[in-house]
Design a protein around this motif. Structure first.
Motif, mmCIF file in Angstrom:
data_model
loop_
_atom_site.group_PDB
_atom_site.id
_atom_site.type_symbol
_atom_site.label_atom_id
_atom_site.label_comp_id
_atom_site.label_asym_id
_atom_site.label_seq_id
_atom_site.Cartn_x
_atom_site.Cartn_y
_atom_site.Cartn_z
ATOM 1 N N ASP A 1 5.927 9.926 -3.844
ATOM 2 C CA ASP A 1 5.314 8.826 -4.910
ATOM 3 C C ASP A 1 4.741 7.763 -3.550
ATOM 4 O O ASP A 1 4.623 6.963 -4.383
ATOM 5 N N ILE A 2 4.837 8.835 -2.759
ATOM 6 C CA ILE A 2 4.609 7.345 -0.992
ATOM 7 C C ILE A 2 3.780 7.818 -0.752
ATOM 8 O O ILE A 2 3.189 8.954 -0.064
ATOM 9 N N ASP A 3 2.295 6.420 -0.037
ATOM 10 C CA ASP A 3 1.274 7.080 0.985
ATOM 11 C C ASP A 3 1.600 7.648 2.297
ATOM 12 O O ASP A 3 2.679 6.567 2.893
ATOM 13 N N VAL A 4 1.759 9.026 2.493
ATOM 14 C CA VAL A 4 2.804 8.901 4.287
ATOM 15 C C VAL A 4 2.129 7.761 5.483
ATOM 16 O O VAL A 4 2.991 7.719 6.296
ATOM 17 N N SER A 5 0.562 7.777 5.571
ATOM 18 C CA SER A 5 0.191 7.585 6.213
ATOM 19 C C SER A 5 0.390 5.944 6.654
ATOM 20 O O SER A 5 0.147 5.602 7.720
ATOM 21 N N VAL A 6 0.614 5.524 5.166
ATOM 22 C CA VAL A 6 1.190 3.893 5.250
ATOM 23 C C VAL A 6 2.526 3.629 6.030
ATOM 24 O O VAL A 6 2.742 3.225 6.398
ATOM 25 N N ASN B 1 3.549 5.756 7.997
ATOM 26 C CA ASN B 1 3.998 6.010 9.213
ATOM 27 C C ASN B 1 2.940 4.599 10.172
ATOM 28 O O ASN B 1 4.238 4.541 10.687
ATOM 29 N N LYS B 2 2.921 3.935 10.074
ATOM 30 C CA LYS B 2 2.197 2.601 10.406
ATOM 31 C C LYS B 2 3.272 1.829 10.160
ATOM 32 O O LYS B 2 4.131 1.600 10.819
ATOM 33 N N GLU C 1 0.833 -1.475 -0.156
ATOM 34 C CA GLU C 1 0.014 -0.329 -0.147
ATOM 35 C C GLU C 1 0.861 0.577 -0.540
ATOM 36 O O GLU C 1 0.056 2.531 -0.015
ATOM 37 N N LEU C 2 1.905 1.321 0.792
ATOM 38 C CA LEU C 2 3.083 1.927 0.201
ATOM 39 C C LEU C 2 3.075 3.089 -1.140
ATOM 40 O O LEU C 2 3.575 4.026 -0.605
ATOM 41 N N GLY C 3 2.823 2.831 -1.961
ATOM 42 C CA GLY C 3 3.156 3.778 -3.137
ATOM 43 C C GLY C 3 4.232 3.273 -3.865
ATOM 44 O O GLY C 3 4.916 1.698 -3.794
ATOM 45 N N LYS C 4 5.027 3.644 -4.896
ATOM 46 C CA LYS C 4 6.331 3.291 -5.641
ATOM 47 C C LYS C 4 7.574 3.261 -5.136
ATOM 48 O O LYS C 4 7.885 4.432 -4.137
#
Length: 143
Positions: free
Chosen positions: A116-121, A123-124, A98-101
């Motif tokens: 390129d990425i999901d910052v909320s992921v 953080n997890k 789920e992070l992104g590229k």
């Protein structure tokens, strides 16, 4: 006896970031500094010459090899930004989807830029890695 190359140092994290030539990579480094600091509650420290680490733990393998390492960290390298999370954390692989590229190495996750990425992921991944290591090495992780 084997000598660890990556040890916590007294070098300045800010001075290290300021030496980054790419303006965009420098901005991403400051953003990552903020994200990791908030997620971990730890102050950033330099580990070796190029890793910005947060917290620490002492590990000892069955082979007898032991040492200290940051709980999590990152390194804004010229080619890509390396993100350091523990291997073995149960949700790591699922979250990476789920992070992104990104690409992965043996233990590192590589990104080109934060956009390129999901910052909320992210953080997890940081929080899960810290919790996992604190449970695995309870007597040796910095609180």
């Amino acid at each position: 006896m084997y000598e660890l190359k990556t040890k916590e140092t007294d070098s300045s994290v800010i001075e290290f970031i300021e030496k980054i030539e790419s303006t965009k990579k420098k901005q991403d480094a400051y953003q990552l500094l903020d994200i990791f600091t908030k997620a971990t509650g730890h102050q950033a420290k330099m580990w070796g010459t190029s890793i910005i680490g947060f917290g620490s733990y002492h590990y000892k393998y069955n082979s007898g090899h032991e040492g200290d390492a940051p709980l999590v960290g990152f390194s804004p390298r010229k080619a890509k930004i390396s993100l350091y999370f523990t291997v073995g954390e149960p949700k790591r692989e699922e979250l990476l989807k789920e992070l992104g590229k990104h690409t992965t190495g043996k233990a590192c996750v590589y990104i080109n830029k934060i956009a390129d990425i999901d910052v909320s992921v992210l953080n997890k991944l940081i929080i899960n890695s810290v919790q996992f290591l604190k449970e695995k090495y309870p007597k040796s992780s910095s609180q």
